[in-house]
Design an enzyme around this catalytic site. Structure first.
Site, PDB file in Angstrom:
ATOM      1  N   SER A  66      33.074  41.578  22.015  1.00  0.00           N
ATOM      2  CA  SER A  66      32.113  42.646  22.335  1.00  0.00           C
ATOM      3  C   SER A  66      32.644  43.568  23.426  1.00  0.00           C
ATOM      4  CB  SER A  66      30.779  42.030  22.766  1.00  0.00           C
ATOM      5  OG  SER A  66      30.970  41.118  23.829  1.00  0.00           O
ATOM      6  N   ASN A 101      25.435  32.897  29.246  1.00  0.00           N
ATOM      7  CA  ASN A 101      24.098  33.228  28.736  1.00  0.00           C
ATOM      8  C   ASN A 101      23.195  33.816  29.811  1.00  0.00           C
ATOM      9  OD1 ASN A 101      25.154  32.163  26.457  1.00  0.00           O
ATOM     10  ND2 ASN A 101      23.935  30.284  26.464  1.00  0.00           N
ATOM     11  N   THR A 123      -5.301  73.112  13.246  1.00  0.00           N
ATOM     12  CA  THR A 123      -5.465  71.763  12.706  1.00  0.00           C
ATOM     13  C   THR A 123      -5.049  71.893  11.249  1.00  0.00           C
ATOM     14  OG1 THR A 123      -7.744  72.116  11.980  1.00  0.00           O
ATOM     15  CG2 THR A 123      -7.460  71.278  14.212  1.00  0.00           C
ATOM     16  N   HIS A 124      -4.390  70.842  10.723  1.00  0.00           N
ATOM     17  CA  HIS A 124      -3.835  70.895   9.358  1.00  0.00           C
ATOM     18  C   HIS A 124      -2.865  72.070   9.201  1.00  0.00           C
ATOM     19  CE1 HIS A 124      -7.266  68.210   8.350  1.00  0.00           C
ATOM     20  NE2 HIS A 124      -7.943  69.044   9.125  1.00  0.00           N
ATOM     21  N   SER A 144      25.038  81.022  11.656  1.00  0.00           N
ATOM     22  CA  SER A 144      25.420  80.486  10.350  1.00  0.00           C
ATOM     23  C   SER A 144      26.826  80.981  10.031  1.00  0.00           C
ATOM     24  CB  SER A 144      24.437  81.008   9.296  1.00  0.00           C
ATOM     25  OG  SER A 144      25.051  81.059   8.026  1.00  0.00           O
ATOM     26  N   LYS A 172      21.580  85.044  10.896  1.00  0.00           N
ATOM     27  CA  LYS A 172      20.892  83.815  11.275  1.00  0.00           C
ATOM     28  C   LYS A 172      21.002  83.466  12.755  1.00  0.00           C
ATOM     29  CE  LYS A 172      18.986  81.173   9.003  1.00  0.00           C
ATOM     30  NZ  LYS A 172      19.322  80.245   7.906  1.00  0.00           N
ATOM     31  N   ASN A 176      19.687  80.006  14.502  1.00  0.00           N
ATOM     32  CA  ASN A 176      19.017  78.754  14.152  1.00  0.00           C
ATOM     33  C   ASN A 176      18.670  77.922  15.387  1.00  0.00           C
ATOM     34  OD1 ASN A 176      19.262  79.364  11.402  1.00  0.00           O
ATOM     35  ND2 ASN A 176      21.304  78.423  11.313  1.00  0.00           N
ATOM     36  N   GLU A 202      16.342  70.969  15.999  1.00  0.00           N
ATOM     37  CA  GLU A 202      16.519  70.166  14.782  1.00  0.00           C
ATOM     38  C   GLU A 202      17.261  68.876  15.079  1.00  0.00           C
ATOM     39  OE1 GLU A 202      18.207  72.652  11.651  1.00  0.00           O
ATOM     40  OE2 GLU A 202      16.774  74.232  12.161  1.00  0.00           O
ATOM     41  N   TYR A 227      19.753  30.878  23.540  1.00  0.00           N
ATOM     42  CA  TYR A 227      20.717  31.916  23.183  1.00  0.00           C
ATOM     43  C   TYR A 227      21.326  31.676  21.807  1.00  0.00           C
ATOM     44  CZ  TYR A 227      24.741  35.026  23.223  1.00  0.00           C
ATOM     45  OH  TYR A 227      25.651  35.986  22.890  1.00  0.00           O
ATOM     46  N   GLN A 267      24.156  39.186  20.883  1.00  0.00           N
ATOM     47  CA  GLN A 267      25.195  40.123  21.314  1.00  0.00           C
ATOM     48  C   GLN A 267      24.964  41.495  20.676  1.00  0.00           C
ATOM     49  OE1 GLN A 267      29.304  38.864  22.184  1.00  0.00           O
ATOM     50  NE2 GLN A 267      29.822  39.854  20.265  1.00  0.00           N
ATOM     51  N   LYS A 308      23.163  45.040  22.489  1.00  0.00           N
ATOM     52  CA  LYS A 308      23.644  46.084  23.385  1.00  0.00           C
ATOM     53  C   LYS A 308      23.823  47.449  22.748  1.00  0.00           C
ATOM     54  CE  LYS A 308      25.473  42.463  25.938  1.00  0.00           C
ATOM     55  NZ  LYS A 308      25.089  41.626  24.766  1.00  0.00           N
TER      56      LYS A 308
HETATM   57  N1  ARG Z   1      29.134  38.564  24.864  1.00  0.00           N
HETATM   58  C1  ARG Z   1      28.016  37.684  24.823  1.00  0.00           C
HETATM   59  C2  ARG Z   1      26.733  38.515  24.590  1.00  0.00           C
HETATM   60  O1  ARG Z   1      26.782  39.676  24.767  1.00  0.00           O
HETATM   61  C3  ARG Z   1      27.866  36.945  26.105  1.00  0.00           C
HETATM   62  C4  ARG Z   1      27.153  35.642  26.001  1.00  0.00           C
HETATM   63  C5  ARG Z   1      27.952  34.688  25.232  1.00  0.00           C
HETATM   64  N2  ARG Z   1      27.493  33.373  25.310  1.00  0.00           N
HETATM   65  C6  ARG Z   1      27.855  32.464  24.423  1.00  0.00           C
HETATM   66  N3  ARG Z   1      27.416  31.281  24.582  1.00  0.00           N
HETATM   67  N4  ARG Z   1      28.652  32.750  23.462  1.00  0.00           N
HETATM   68  O2  ARG Z   1      25.715  38.014  24.182  1.00  0.00           O
END
Ligand code: ARG
Length: 460
Positions: A22, A109, A154-155, A276, A282, A284, A289, A316, A321, A324
């Site tokens: 990651s 974790n 309205t509408h 455009s 144009k 825009n 948008e 966990y 993971q 994120k």
């Molecule tokens: N990179 C992991 C995450 O973002 C960190 C935690 C990993 N823990 C594990 N027991 N593999 O979740």
């Protein structure tokens, strides 16, 4: 060699490394990761779990790594999977055994749980600040257009006259709620998962209150399993951002409509519009948008994390993971959308003449005509019917209500007098709507002052 390779007979397959690592995205947590480790090490030292010499070496080492990362001098590797193991292994390379003691009484974790929470906590004020600026822009524009009569819809059918200020201030109210929602999220998330360990806490005599306090949390999280499993705060943030984007998107849709020749209520500044490649005429509203379009991706981010979380048993699981990227994406998206949207609104030219022209058609003073009769003693439901008949008469003759002669009006009801023409003037219809929260100048002024006071109280 993997940090955890002890019980394994051979290296992981390259494809496993690819799906498992990651670091490509979680490296943005480097500051929070180091901050968390600094607090953890200091606590381990204070509790006599590691020596103060080790704490000193770890602290100096981590600070140096932080400076080096910020100077662009650190190369992360997928071999070390994520930001947590990257930092730890660089530390150990640099300071030796002391580095290997940092992870005492800790798991990745609870480490990732605290890092991510701190990251979300840090971004909330950035988003709030952008919203406060948008509020200021709306107040400025509203102040200038408290007398600008436009049709309220309205509408998407012309309904009753309002001021352009009143319309803008509706959005100001929404964004004020968005800000307080984000503040709630920040309040609720501010408990510290560090010290939950892998899931079950630890046999070491750690002091969770100390790390919680050092890291700016109100308290440690109460339950260690919940500590490492909870991503509610990320979901709350994504929900809050989805609602915020929904508001921006509705506003964007209106700006797009207002820019069309069919409306022409506003004209965007050249710096906030695009052309455009084929049609030379144009201009825009691409910014609006795109904001409308990007709302879809923020909703997607929310759905994605809700779905990741829904079926995983405590505590966990590696699924987590996947928390994120959606959160980073949503944060990045709103942090672009709000300021560009605010600048677009700030610089757009408002065309009150066109709003007034649009307000003149569509019988938007029909309610006021019925109200006129009601105030002269006719029950409202009857007045409504009489006015409806007059609208039909107007439609047949291509007239507006105020163009009917008193004689014509009297065919519908003899309560009509000369003063009806004042009552039907759109300016009066708008300005006399003086009930709390309506579009009379005193009321839009009250709203502007309330928003300005809110901005003042919430700015740092
Ligand atoms: N990179 C992991 C995450 O973002 C960190 C935690 C990993 N823990 C594990 N027991 N593999 O979740």
């Amino acid at each position: 060699m993997k940090l955890w390779s002890g019980r394994f007979g051979k290296d992981t397959d390259a494809l496993v490394d690819e799906i498992n690592a990651s670091i490509s995205f979680d490296q943005r947590l480097y500051r929070e990761d180091i901050e968390g480790s600094l607090a953890h090490a200091a606590m381990l030292g204070a509790q006599g779990i590691i020596s103060m010499e080790d704490v000193a070496a770890i602290t100096a080492g981590l600070k140096e790594i932080l400076a080096d990362i910020e100077a662009g001098k650190v190369e992360f590797t997928t071999d070390n999977e994520d930001i947590h193991m990257n930092v730890e292994s660089i530390l150990t390379q640099r300071i030796g055994d002391a580095g290997k003691r940092l992870h005492t009484a800790r798991s990745r974790n609870d480490q990732v749980a605290v890092d991510f929470r701190m990251y979300v906590r840090k971004e909330i004020p950035v988003i709030i600040d952008a919203l406060l600026e948008l509020e200021e822009v709306l107040c400025r524009q509203a102040r200038q257009h408290q007398m600008a009569v436009m049709p309220g819809y309205t509408h998407l059918q012309r309904a009753q006259p309002i001021s352009f200020a009143q319309h803008l201030l509706a959005y100001a109210s929404m964004f004020r709620r968005d800000i307080t929602r984000l503040e709630d999220c920040a309040k609720r998330l501010n408990e510290c998962p560090l010290g939950s360990g892998a899931l079950a806490g630890t046999t070491y005599p750690i002091d969770r209150w100390m790390t919680a306090k050092t890291l700016g949390f109100d308290a440690p999280m109460m339950n260690s399993l919940d500590g490492v499993s909870d991503r509610d705060y990320a979901l709350e943030l994504l929900s809050d951002l989805s609602i915020l984007m929904m508001h921006l998107s509705r506003f964007a849709e209106e700006v797009i409509l207002w820019c069309s020749w069919e409306f022409k209520f506003v004209e965007l500044d050249d710096a906030y519009a695009t052309g455009s490649s084929i049609m030379p005429q144009k201009k825009n509203a691409d910014v609006a948008e795109l904001v409308r379009g990007k709302t879809g991706r923020v909703y997607g981010d929310l759905m994605s994390l809700l779905t990741v979380m829904k079926g995983i048993p405590l505590a966990y699981n590696k699924d987590m993971q996947e928390d994120k990227e959606p959160v980073f994406d949503a944060i990045d998206t709103v942090e672009v959308c709000i300021p560009v949207f605010a600048a677009m609104i700030d610089t757009m030219r408002v065309l009150p003449e066109n709003m007034r022209k649009a307000a003149g058609k569509g019988f938007i003073n029909a309610t006021d005509c019925a109200d006129y009769l009601t105030k002269k003693g006719m029950p409202f439901r009857d007045a409504y019917t009489v006015t409806g008949r007059l609208v039909a008469l107007c439609t047949a003759h291509g007239k507006m209500l105020e163009e009917l002669t008193l004689e014509e009006l009297k065919t519908a009801s003899d309560l009509f007098e000369e003063d009806v023409y004042e009552a039907l003037k759109l300016e009066n219809c708008m300005l006399l709507r003086a009930s709390y929260g309506a579009s009379a100048v005193a009321e839009t002024t009250r709203q502007i002052e309330a928003i300005e006071a809110f901005v003042e109280a919430h700015s740092v």
